[in-house]
Design an enzyme around this catalytic site. Structure first.
Site, mmCIF file in Angstrom:
data_model
loop_
_atom_site.group_PDB
_atom_site.id
_atom_site.type_symbol
_atom_site.label_atom_id
_atom_site.label_comp_id
_atom_site.label_asym_id
_atom_site.label_seq_id
_atom_site.Cartn_x
_atom_site.Cartn_y
_atom_site.Cartn_z
ATOM 1 N N ASN A 112 0.396 10.001 -0.935
ATOM 2 C CA ASN A 112 -0.126 9.155 0.154
ATOM 3 C C ASN A 112 0.074 9.840 1.503
ATOM 4 O O ASN A 112 -0.831 9.845 2.354
ATOM 5 C CB ASN A 112 0.625 7.818 0.186
ATOM 6 C CG ASN A 112 -0.022 6.755 -0.680
ATOM 7 O OD1 ASN A 112 -1.229 6.740 -0.870
ATOM 8 N ND2 ASN A 112 0.785 5.873 -1.213
ATOM 9 N N HIS A 123 -3.620 6.839 2.622
ATOM 10 C CA HIS A 123 -3.514 5.637 1.780
ATOM 11 C C HIS A 123 -4.823 5.313 1.053
ATOM 12 O O HIS A 123 -4.815 4.874 -0.098
ATOM 13 C CB HIS A 123 -3.091 4.460 2.668
ATOM 14 C CG HIS A 123 -2.147 3.522 2.007
ATOM 15 N ND1 HIS A 123 -2.567 2.396 1.376
ATOM 16 C CD2 HIS A 123 -0.792 3.571 1.855
ATOM 17 C CE1 HIS A 123 -1.524 1.781 0.866
ATOM 18 N NE2 HIS A 123 -0.427 2.465 1.149
ATOM 19 N N GLU A 145 2.693 1.373 -7.586
ATOM 20 C CA GLU A 145 2.015 2.464 -8.328
ATOM 21 C C GLU A 145 2.441 2.440 -9.784
ATOM 22 O O GLU A 145 2.479 3.437 -10.464
ATOM 23 C CB GLU A 145 2.267 3.792 -7.628
ATOM 24 C CG GLU A 145 3.516 4.558 -7.827
ATOM 25 C CD GLU A 145 4.866 3.874 -7.567
ATOM 26 O OE1 GLU A 145 4.928 2.644 -7.358
ATOM 27 O OE2 GLU A 145 5.857 4.601 -7.647
HETATM 28 N N1 GTP Z 1 -2.216 3.977 -1.607
HETATM 29 C C1 GTP Z 1 -1.409 3.062 -2.082
HETATM 30 N N2 GTP Z 1 -0.094 3.332 -2.178
HETATM 31 C C2 GTP Z 1 0.730 2.404 -2.692
HETATM 32 C C3 GTP Z 1 0.255 1.154 -3.111
HETATM 33 N N3 GTP Z 1 1.316 0.464 -3.575
HETATM 34 C C4 GTP Z 1 2.394 1.222 -3.453
HETATM 35 N N4 GTP Z 1 2.057 2.430 -2.915
HETATM 36 C C5 GTP Z 1 2.910 3.542 -2.553
HETATM 37 O O1 GTP Z 1 3.544 4.087 -3.681
HETATM 38 C C6 GTP Z 1 4.670 4.822 -3.219
HETATM 39 C C7 GTP Z 1 5.785 4.721 -4.195
HETATM 40 O O2 GTP Z 1 6.800 5.547 -3.768
HETATM 41 P P1 GTP Z 1 8.158 5.736 -4.542
HETATM 42 O O3 GTP Z 1 8.600 4.429 -5.128
HETATM 43 O O4 GTP Z 1 9.102 6.444 -3.641
HETATM 44 O O5 GTP Z 1 7.785 6.605 -5.784
HETATM 45 P P2 GTP Z 1 7.128 8.049 -5.869
HETATM 46 O O6 GTP Z 1 6.916 8.672 -4.548
HETATM 47 O O7 GTP Z 1 5.902 7.900 -6.707
HETATM 48 O O8 GTP Z 1 8.223 8.852 -6.633
HETATM 49 P P3 GTP Z 1 8.540 8.843 -8.175
HETATM 50 O O9 GTP Z 1 8.101 7.521 -8.728
HETATM 51 O O10 GTP Z 1 10.026 9.016 -8.261
HETATM 52 O O11 GTP Z 1 7.801 9.967 -8.791
HETATM 53 C C8 GTP Z 1 5.037 4.278 -1.828
HETATM 54 O O12 GTP Z 1 4.763 5.239 -0.847
HETATM 55 C C9 GTP Z 1 4.074 3.096 -1.669
HETATM 56 O O13 GTP Z 1 3.616 2.951 -0.336
HETATM 57 C C10 GTP Z 1 -1.122 0.879 -2.967
HETATM 58 O O14 GTP Z 1 -1.641 -0.204 -3.292
HETATM 59 N N5 GTP Z 1 -1.908 1.850 -2.457
#
Ligand code: GTP
Length: 312
Positions: A198, A203, A233
């Site tokens: 992101n 986003h 996610e």
């Molecule tokens: N674009 C987008 N991003 C989302 C949404 N929901 C959650 N996210 C993003 O998903 C990310 C999840 O980050 P983390 O929980 O740190 O997990 P990660 O960066 O995938 O790291 P790991 O899971 O450990 O591999 C966050 O930056 C949230 O903002 C969404 O609906 N749209």
């Protein structure tokens, strides 16, 4: 005159004037009642429990022929799922056990479609033995409200971004499997380094990746399975009637399908990976225990370096 003689002319005139005034008042009250009922969809009815006769006084959205003129005909059109509850309520009121009869039920219209009615009434006249002679009530067509309600209930279980079931929809599905005592496999799927993705690409592109992954995960599933967005996610796959070997085959293929996914951003074709924790329901377990194990398996996949399937 009680003795059968004609009243004097002036008294007769007075009585006729009183009658005309009373009729005018009745007409005026009816006009007011019609104005109040207009557009409410409320139909006023009267039933005579001893003969079964039913009379409807105003038709609102209905045609005259839509209304059953007899209790037996009304009963025959009641939806079988609602019939018993409606009758229990009706007879409890006739027996004087409740202050009114009130029910919401489905009924068949003459064109064969189903219409929802809200119906309420109360006994207004009883004989000397206390038996009901007349019941007066009103019903209203609430089909549109019911359709709206069903639509809202469905939307409350859907994730607006991906169109998949949301956490609530998934939990309902798991509860229904638990109730039936079915077996299933659970796969918790989490996008790797999605925060970084992101931050790098924005986003909106992140959203497109989530949509693409959702499509890829849900496309090959059968009617016994459900793929939903567990949150952020993270996705959850429920594979109905699957043992570990069968579930593993499906999940390995889905994992590879996500690896092949690309989302274009300008000149670039972007891809992501997912980590997956897979487990299978054991006899006697409830879904909370299975979810916990799937989560732990996912954590192992993350700890071991991501982009893999771990089983527990
Ligand atoms: N674009 C987008 N991003 C989302 C949404 N929901 C959650 N996210 C993003 O998903 C990310 C999840 O980050 P983390 O929980 O740190 O997990 P990660 O960066 O995938 O790291 P790991 O899971 O450990 O591999 C966050 O930056 C949230 O903002 C969404 O609906 N749209």
């Amino acid at each position: 005159m009680t003795d059968g003689s004609t009243p004097p002319a002036d008294q007769m005139q007075q009585l006729q004037a009183q009658l005309a005034a009373a009729l005018a008042e009745v007409a005026h009250l009816k006009e007011k009642l019609d104005a109040a009922l207009d557009g409410t969809g409320i139909c006023i009815w009267q039933g005579r429990p001893q003969s079964g006769d039913l009379t409807v006084f105003n038709y609102q959205n209905f045609e005259i022929g839509d209304m059953a003129p007899h209790f037996g005909l009304w009963l025959a059109k009641l939806h079988p799922h609602d019939k018993q509850a409606v009758l229990d309520n009706y007879y409890a009121h006739l027996a004087g056990k409740t202050p009114c009869y009130e029910a919401v039920y489905r009924t068949l219209t003459p064109d064969g479609s189903v219409c929802w009615l809200w119906d309420r009434g109360r006994v207004v006249e009883r004989d000397d033995a206390g038996q009901p002679l007349r019941i007066l009530g009103a019903h209203r067509d609430i089909t549109l409200e019911k359709e709206h309600e069903a639509q809202l209930a469905m939307q409350a279980r859907l994730d607006p971004l991906t169109g998949l079931a949301n956490r609530r929809g998934l939990l309902d599905f798991l509860k229904s499997i638990d109730r039936r005592g079915g077996s299933y496999a659970l796969a918790m799927v989490d996008v790797d380094h999605f925060k970084q993705f992101n931050d790098l690409h924005g986003h909106d592109i992140g959203d497109r990746v989530l949509i693409a992954i959702a499509r890829s995960l849900s496309a090959p599933l059968s009617d016994y399975d459900l793929c939903g967005r567990w949150g952020g996610e993270e996705f959850l796959l429920v594979l109905g009637n699957a043992d570990m070997a069968a579930a593993n085959d499906v999940i390995v293929q889905l994992h590879q399908a996500v690896q092949r996914l690309t989302v274009s951003s300008g000149e670039q074709d972007l891809s992501t990976t997912v980590s997956i924790g897979l487990t299978v329901h054991q006899p006697g377990e409830n879904f909370d225990e299975v979810l916990l194990r799937a989560d732990r398996a996912l954590l192992s996949a993350k700890r071991k370096g991501r982009n893999m399937v771990c089983r527990r």
